[in-house]
Design a protein around this motif. Structure first.
Motif, PDB file in Angstrom:
ATOM      1  N   PHE A   1       0.815  -1.214   0.000  1.00 16.62           N
ATOM      2  CA  PHE A   1       0.000   0.000   0.000  1.00 16.62           C
ATOM      3  C   PHE A   1       0.850   1.266   0.000  1.00 16.62           C
ATOM      4  CE2 PHE A   1      -2.760  -3.298   1.574  1.00 16.62           C
ATOM      5  CZ  PHE A   1      -3.925  -3.054   0.852  1.00 16.62           C
ATOM      6  N   ALA A   2       0.379   2.221  -0.785  1.00 16.69           N
ATOM      7  CA  ALA A   2       1.058   3.518  -0.843  1.00 16.69           C
ATOM      8  C   ALA A   2       0.835   4.297   0.443  1.00 16.69           C
ATOM      9  CB  ALA A   2       0.551   4.321  -2.036  1.00 16.69           C
ATOM     10  N   THR A   3      -0.329   4.097   1.071  1.00 19.30           N
ATOM     11  CA  THR A   3      -0.650   4.804   2.318  1.00 19.30           C
ATOM     12  C   THR A   3      -1.490   3.901   3.208  1.00 19.30           C
ATOM     13  OG1 THR A   3      -0.724   6.893   1.093  1.00 19.30           O
ATOM     14  CG2 THR A   3      -1.608   6.901   3.323  1.00 19.30           C
ATOM     15  N   ILE A   4      -1.034   3.737   4.455  1.00 16.22           N
ATOM     16  CA  ILE A   4      -1.777   2.967   5.455  1.00 16.22           C
ATOM     17  C   ILE A   4      -2.291   3.955   6.491  1.00 16.22           C
ATOM     18  CG2 ILE A   4      -1.687   1.114   7.171  1.00 16.22           C
ATOM     19  CD1 ILE A   4       0.857   0.101   5.653  1.00 16.22           C
ATOM     20  N   LEU A   5      -3.565   4.321   6.384  1.00 12.29           N
ATOM     21  CA  LEU A   5      -4.159   5.244   7.343  1.00 12.29           C
ATOM     22  C   LEU A   5      -4.421   4.501   8.653  1.00 12.29           C
ATOM     23  CD1 LEU A   5      -6.744   6.877   4.916  1.00 12.29           C
ATOM     24  CD2 LEU A   5      -4.612   7.921   5.719  1.00 12.29           C
ATOM     25  N   LEU A   6      -3.925   5.064   9.746  1.00 11.14           N
ATOM     26  CA  LEU A   6      -4.061   4.409  11.048  1.00 11.14           C
ATOM     27  C   LEU A   6      -4.802   5.335  11.996  1.00 11.14           C
ATOM     28  CD1 LEU A   6      -3.259   1.876  12.707  1.00 11.14           C
ATOM     29  CD2 LEU A   6      -1.245   3.143  13.459  1.00 11.14           C
ATOM     30  N   GLY A   7      -5.999   4.937  12.397  1.00 11.67           N
ATOM     31  CA  GLY A   7      -6.802   5.776  13.282  1.00 11.67           C
ATOM     32  C   GLY A   7      -7.687   4.942  14.172  1.00 11.67           C
ATOM     33  N   GLY A   8      -8.726   5.574  14.712  1.00  8.52           N
ATOM     34  CA  GLY A   8      -9.653   4.861  15.585  1.00  8.52           C
ATOM     35  C   GLY A   8      -9.191   4.771  17.017  1.00  8.52           C
ATOM     36  N   GLY A   9      -8.097   5.445  17.348  1.00  7.70           N
ATOM     37  CA  GLY A   9      -7.580   5.404  18.708  1.00  7.70           C
ATOM     38  C   GLY A   9      -6.075   5.601  18.706  1.00  7.70           C
ATOM     39  N   PRO A  10      -5.499   5.861  19.887  1.00  9.85           N
ATOM     40  CA  PRO A  10      -4.050   6.094  19.953  1.00  9.85           C
ATOM     41  C   PRO A  10      -3.253   4.839  19.601  1.00  9.85           C
ATOM     42  CG  PRO A  10      -5.000   5.933  22.160  1.00  9.85           C
ATOM     43  CD  PRO A  10      -6.141   5.958  21.202  1.00  9.85           C
ATOM     44  N   SER A  11      -2.146   5.053  18.919  1.00  9.46           N
ATOM     45  CA  SER A  11      -1.269   3.938  18.549  1.00  9.46           C
ATOM     46  C   SER A  11      -0.149   3.795  19.567  1.00  9.46           C
ATOM     47  CB  SER A  11      -0.672   4.171  17.155  1.00  9.46           C
ATOM     48  OG  SER A  11      -1.684   4.249  16.193  1.00  9.46           O
ATOM     49  N   TRP A  12       0.260   2.571  19.773  1.00  6.41           N
ATOM     50  CA  TRP A  12       1.321   2.314  20.717  1.00  6.41           C
ATOM     51  C   TRP A  12       2.672   2.627  20.072  1.00  6.41           C
ATOM     52  CZ3 TRP A  12      -1.946  -2.254  19.800  1.00  6.41           C
ATOM     53  CH2 TRP A  12      -3.079  -2.243  20.606  1.00  6.41           C
ATOM     54  N   ASP A  13       3.585   3.153  20.864  1.00  2.28           N
ATOM     55  CA  ASP A  13       4.894   3.566  20.348  1.00  2.28           C
ATOM     56  C   ASP A  13       5.633   2.431  19.661  1.00  2.28           C
ATOM     57  OD1 ASP A  13       4.450   6.090  21.248  1.00  2.28           O
ATOM     58  OD2 ASP A  13       5.704   5.927  23.035  1.00  2.28           O
ATOM     59  N   TYR A  14       5.527   1.234  20.204  1.00  2.00           N
ATOM     60  CA  TYR A  14       6.303   0.133  19.635  1.00  2.00           C
ATOM     61  C   TYR A  14       5.775  -0.258  18.252  1.00  2.00           C
ATOM     62  CZ  TYR A  14       3.057  -3.806  20.218  1.00  2.00           C
ATOM     63  OH  TYR A  14       2.011  -4.680  20.087  1.00  2.00           O
ATOM     64  N   LEU A  15       4.469  -0.026  17.994  1.00  2.00           N
ATOM     65  CA  LEU A  15       3.923  -0.292  16.664  1.00  2.00           C
ATOM     66  C   LEU A  15       4.510   0.674  15.640  1.00  2.00           C
ATOM     67  CD1 LEU A  15       0.096  -1.001  17.057  1.00  2.00           C
ATOM     68  CD2 LEU A  15       1.911  -2.620  16.497  1.00  2.00           C
ATOM     69  N   LEU A  16       4.626   1.937  16.037  1.00  2.00           N
ATOM     70  CA  LEU A  16       5.216   2.941  15.152  1.00  2.00           C
ATOM     71  C   LEU A  16       6.679   2.611  14.879  1.00  2.00           C
ATOM     72  CD1 LEU A  16       3.697   6.200  16.703  1.00  2.00           C
ATOM     73  CD2 LEU A  16       2.729   4.692  14.965  1.00  2.00           C
ATOM     74  N   LYS A  17       7.369   2.149  15.896  1.00  2.23           N
ATOM     75  CA  LYS A  17       8.773   1.771  15.735  1.00  2.23           C
ATOM     76  C   LYS A  17       8.921   0.611  14.751  1.00  2.23           C
ATOM     77  CE  LYS A  17      12.734   0.127  18.460  1.00  2.23           C
ATOM     78  NZ  LYS A  17      13.184  -0.281  19.827  1.00  2.23           N
ATOM     79  N   GLU A  18       8.036  -0.385  14.870  1.00  2.00           N
ATOM     80  CA  GLU A  18       8.082  -1.527  13.964  1.00  2.00           C
ATOM     81  C   GLU A  18       7.734  -1.114  12.528  1.00  2.00           C
ATOM     82  OE1 GLU A  18       8.691  -5.166  14.690  1.00  2.00           O
ATOM     83  OE2 GLU A  18       9.840  -3.847  16.003  1.00  2.00           O
ATOM     84  N   ALA A  19       6.781  -0.201  12.396  1.00  2.00           N
ATOM     85  CA  ALA A  19       6.390   0.266  11.059  1.00  2.00           C
ATOM     86  C   ALA A  19       7.559   0.959  10.359  1.00  2.00           C
ATOM     87  CB  ALA A  19       5.197   1.215  11.169  1.00  2.00           C
ATOM     88  N   ARG A  20       8.317   1.740  11.119  1.00  2.00           N
ATOM     89  CA  ARG A  20       9.496   2.409  10.528  1.00  2.00           C
ATOM     90  C   ARG A  20      10.588   1.393  10.203  1.00  2.00           C
ATOM     91  NH1 ARG A  20       8.554   6.486  14.592  1.00  2.00           N
ATOM     92  NH2 ARG A  20       7.534   8.270  13.602  1.00  2.00           N
ATOM     93  N   LYS A  21      10.722   0.419  11.055  1.00  2.00           N
ATOM     94  CA  LYS A  21      11.735  -0.613  10.834  1.00  2.00           C
ATOM     95  C   LYS A  21      11.529  -1.290   9.476  1.00  2.00           C
ATOM     96  CE  LYS A  21      13.046  -5.144  12.727  1.00  2.00           C
ATOM     97  NZ  LYS A  21      12.776  -6.112  13.834  1.00  2.00           N
ATOM     98  N   TYR A  22      10.252  -1.525   9.125  1.00  2.00           N
ATOM     99  CA  TYR A  22       9.946  -2.199   7.862  1.00  2.00           C
ATOM    100  C   TYR A  22       9.599  -1.224   6.736  1.00  2.00           C
ATOM    101  CZ  TYR A  22       9.857  -6.407  10.733  1.00  2.00           C
ATOM    102  OH  TYR A  22      10.192  -7.431  11.590  1.00  2.00           O
ATOM    103  N   LYS A  23       9.808   0.082   7.024  1.00  2.45           N
ATOM    104  CA  LYS A  23       9.588   1.131   6.015  1.00  2.45           C
ATOM    105  C   LYS A  23       8.179   1.093   5.428  1.00  2.45           C
ATOM    106  CE  LYS A  23      14.433   1.737   4.691  1.00  2.45           C
ATOM    107  NZ  LYS A  23      14.976   1.006   5.841  1.00  2.45           N
ATOM    108  N   LEU A  24       7.193   0.904   6.299  1.00  2.49           N
ATOM    109  CA  LEU A  24       5.795   0.904   5.878  1.00  2.49           C
ATOM    110  C   LEU A  24       5.296   2.348   5.735  1.00  2.49           C
ATOM    111  CD1 LEU A  24       4.383  -1.921   8.170  1.00  2.49           C
ATOM    112  CD2 LEU A  24       5.032  -2.083   5.755  1.00  2.49           C
ATOM    113  N   ASN A  25       4.445   2.566   4.753  1.00  2.00           N
ATOM    114  CA  ASN A  25       3.942   3.915   4.468  1.00  2.00           C
ATOM    115  C   ASN A  25       2.781   4.265   5.401  1.00  2.00           C
ATOM    116  OD1 ASN A  25       5.718   4.392   2.242  1.00  2.00           O
ATOM    117  ND2 ASN A  25       4.440   3.016   1.036  1.00  2.00           N
TER     118      ASN A  25
END
Length: 460
Positions: A237-261
Motif C-alpha cells: 500500500f502507498a498509504t496505510i491510514l491508522l486511526g480509531g484510537g491512539p497507537s502504541w509507540d512500539y507499533l510505530l517503531k516496527e512500522a518504521r523498521k519495515y519502512k511501511l507507508n
C-alpha cells in the motif's frame, strides 16, 4: 440530490467497485429509489434503518445512496448489536422501514416499531445521515450528518494528499464512519474501491490491491495483527491510514523498521473521519505526531486545559434527535501543536486518572509497559478508592505464560514515577475489543473491581 444520481449514472460505466458490476450496482440502487419513493407517499421523511451484514455490502451501499437521493432519514446500524442495544435504538428511531436481511423482523417481531408512533422531533433537513458512535460508556448514539458534511471531508482529504482519484482497499464496516468514508471518497473522486472481509484477511487469504497508489484504513489492533502475520500485504500500500484510537509507540517503531507507508490520523465520527493526518514521508522521517490539519478544518487548543477544539465544514449537526448547528466542537482530547503545526494528543480528559492528587494519563503508562516487550496488550484503568481517589490497575496480556508480573513492574520503575505505577495487575488472555477496535472499558472495569474485591477478601 440529482447530482448524486448523475454521478451514479456516470460511474455505472466504469469498473469502480472491484469484483462487482458497476452497472448492476446502479440497477440495485434504482430499485431502492423506487421503493423509497413509494414509502414517501405516506411519509414525507421516512426513517430507514440500514443494517450491515457480512454478505450484503452492495445492497447496503445501494440503499444508502438511494435514501439520500430520495430525501429519507437513514440510520446506519450493525447486526452485531445485541438485544438491549436494539431495544434502545428502536425506541429512539421508531423506523418506518428496516433493511438488512430481515434481521430485526425475525428476531423482534412484536416490537413497537411495527406500529410507528408520531415523532415530535424538529429536523430541518429531510435527508439526514445518522452514523452511530459510542463513548467509553459503550452507549450507542447517532451523529447527524448530511451529504454536504461527508463531501466536505472528501474534498479536504483529496486536497491534503493532492490527489485527483482515490483508490481504497476497505476492510472496515460501512455502518461505521471509517468504512463509510472510504466508499464516499471513491464514489465522489473517481477512484476504485475493493471491499474485503477482515475475517478472511485474518485467515491468510491475501488479495493484492488492484491499483497502485491505494489507501487502506486500519485501527491499531488490525495493524498490529497484519504487522505480525501479513507484513508482505502491508508493504503493497502507498498509504496505510491508522486511526480509531491512539497507537502504541512500539507499533510505530516496527512500522518504521519495515519502512511501511504509515499515516497516523486523528478524527472521529463527529467530524466525518480524519481532520488531522501525518503523511507517510513525514512518518518515515521519525515524526511521532498525528500530523497537520486538513484544509477543510480549523483546530484550536484551549489554553487553560489543552482541550482540542474543532471547526470544520465536515462537522456533525448534533446527536439524534437533537439537531444543532455546531460552531465549535469541544472534544474530550487534550493535546498541543509544536512549532511546525503538528498536532500531538496526550490523552482523553474523561480517561484522566487522579490518584493521590496527581493527574495521570493511561496512554503514557501503557506505552511504557509495552516497551518492556513482555506483554502483547495492556489497558490501564482508574478504579475509585477512598484513600487515593483512584488507584491504577493494569489489565494485560502477557507474551507467554512464563512472564512474571514482577519482572514487568521492575522494568517500568526505571521510566515511571511511583504514582504512575499500577497498584494492581491482572493477567488476561485477550482484551475485549469491538469490531472497530474499540476497547470495552465497562467490562474491563468490572473485571478490575472484582479482582480488587477478591484481594481485599483475601486480606492482600
Amino acid at each position: 440530490m440529482s447530482e448524486i444520481l448523475k454521478t451514479l449514472v456516470y460511474r455505472s460505466q466504469e469498473n469502480w467497485i472491484i469484483s462487482h458490476n458497476s452497472e448492476n450496482f446502479y440497477k440495485i440502487t434504482k430499485i431502492y429509489i423506487d421503493r423509497f419513493i413509494t414509502i414517501k407517499k405516506n411519509q414525507n421523511s421516512p426513517r430507514i434503518i440500514l443494517i450491515q451484514n457480512q454478505d450484503n455490502h452492495i445492497n447496503f451501499l445501494s440503499a444508502f445512496l438511494a435514501a439520500i437521493i430520495t430525501n429519507c432519514h437513514i440510520f446506519l446500524c450493525s447486526k452485531e448489536w445485541q438485544s438491549k442495544e436494539w431495544m434502545e435504538v428502536l425506541n429512539l428511531i421508531e423506523p418506518h422501514l428496516i433493511l438488512g436481511n430481515n434481521y430485526l423482523i425475525n428476531n423482534y417481531p412484536d416490537h413497537s416499531y411495527c406500529k410507528v408512533k408520531v415523532h415530535n422531533f424538529y429536523l430541518p433537513k429531510s435527508n439526514l445521515i445518522m452514523i452511530p458512535t459510542g463513548g467509553t460508556s459503550g452507549n450507542i448514539r447517532f451523529t447527524i450528518h448530511t451529504w454536504d458534511t461527508l463531501s466536505s471531508s472528501v474534498r479536504g482529504f483529496a486536497k491534503f494528499f493532492e490527489l485527483e482519484k482515490i483508490n481504497t482497499f476497505c476492510i472496515l464496516p460501512f455502518y461505521h464512519v471509517s468504512g463509510l468514508m472510504q466508499f464516499v471518497r471513491s464514489f465522489l473522486v473517481g477512484g476504485q474501491i475493493t471491499i474485503y472481509s477482515y475475517d478472511e484477511l485474518k485467515n491468510n487469504f491475501i488479495p493484492s490491491p488492484n491499483k497502485k497508489n491505494t489507501f487502506i484504513s486500519l485501527v491499531p489492533t488490525q495493524f498490529k495483527f497484519l504487522l505480525i502475520n501479513n507484513l508482505h500485504f502491508l508493504r503493497k500500500f502507498a498509504t496505510i491510514l491508522l486511526g480509531g484510537g491512539p497507537s502504541w509507540d512500539y507499533l510505530l517503531k516496527e512500522a518504521r523498521k519495515y519502512k511501511l507507508n504509515l499515516s497516523p490520523t486523528y478524527g472521529m465520527t463527529e467530524t466525518a473521519s480524519q481532520v488531522v493526518t501525518l503523511k507517510p514521508q513525514d512518518f518515515l522521517k521519525g515524526n511521532n505526531s498525528l500530523g497537520q490539519v486538513l484544509p477543510h478544518v480549523k483546530v484550536n487548543i484551549k489554553r487553560e486545559d489543552r482541550t482540542v477544539q474543532i471547526k470544520a465544514d465536515s462537522l456533525f449537526y448534533g446527536y439524534y434527535p437533537n439537531y444543532i448547528q455546531q460552531q465549535n466542537f469541544i472534544t474530550d482530547d487534550l493535546g498541543y501543536f509544536d512549532n511546525k503545526k503538528y498536532l500531538y494528543v496526550i490523552g482523553r480528559n474523561s480517561q484522566k486518572i487522579i490518584t493521590g492528587g496527581e493527574n495521570v494519563f493511561p496512554l503514557e503508562i501503557e506505552n511504557t509497559i509495552l516497551k518492556t516487550e513482555l506483554v502483547n496488550d495492556v489497558c490501564v484503568l482508574g478504579i475509585n478508592n477512598t484513600f487515593w481517589g483512584e488507584i491504577l490497575v493494569a489489565v494485560y496480556v502477557p507474551k507467554n505464560d512464563d512472564i512474571d508480573t514482577e519482572n514487568i513492574k521492575h522494568l517500568i520503575k526505571l521510566n515511571l514515577s511511583a504514582y504512575k505505577q499500577p497498584k494492581h495487575w491482572i493477567r488476561i488472555k485477550c482484551l475485549p475489543y469491538s469490531e472497530q477496535g474499540k476497547l470495552n472499558y465497562q467490562l474491563l472495569k468490572k473485571i478490575a473491581k472484582k479482582h480488587i474485591s477478591n484481594k481485599l477478601m483475601q486480606g492482600l
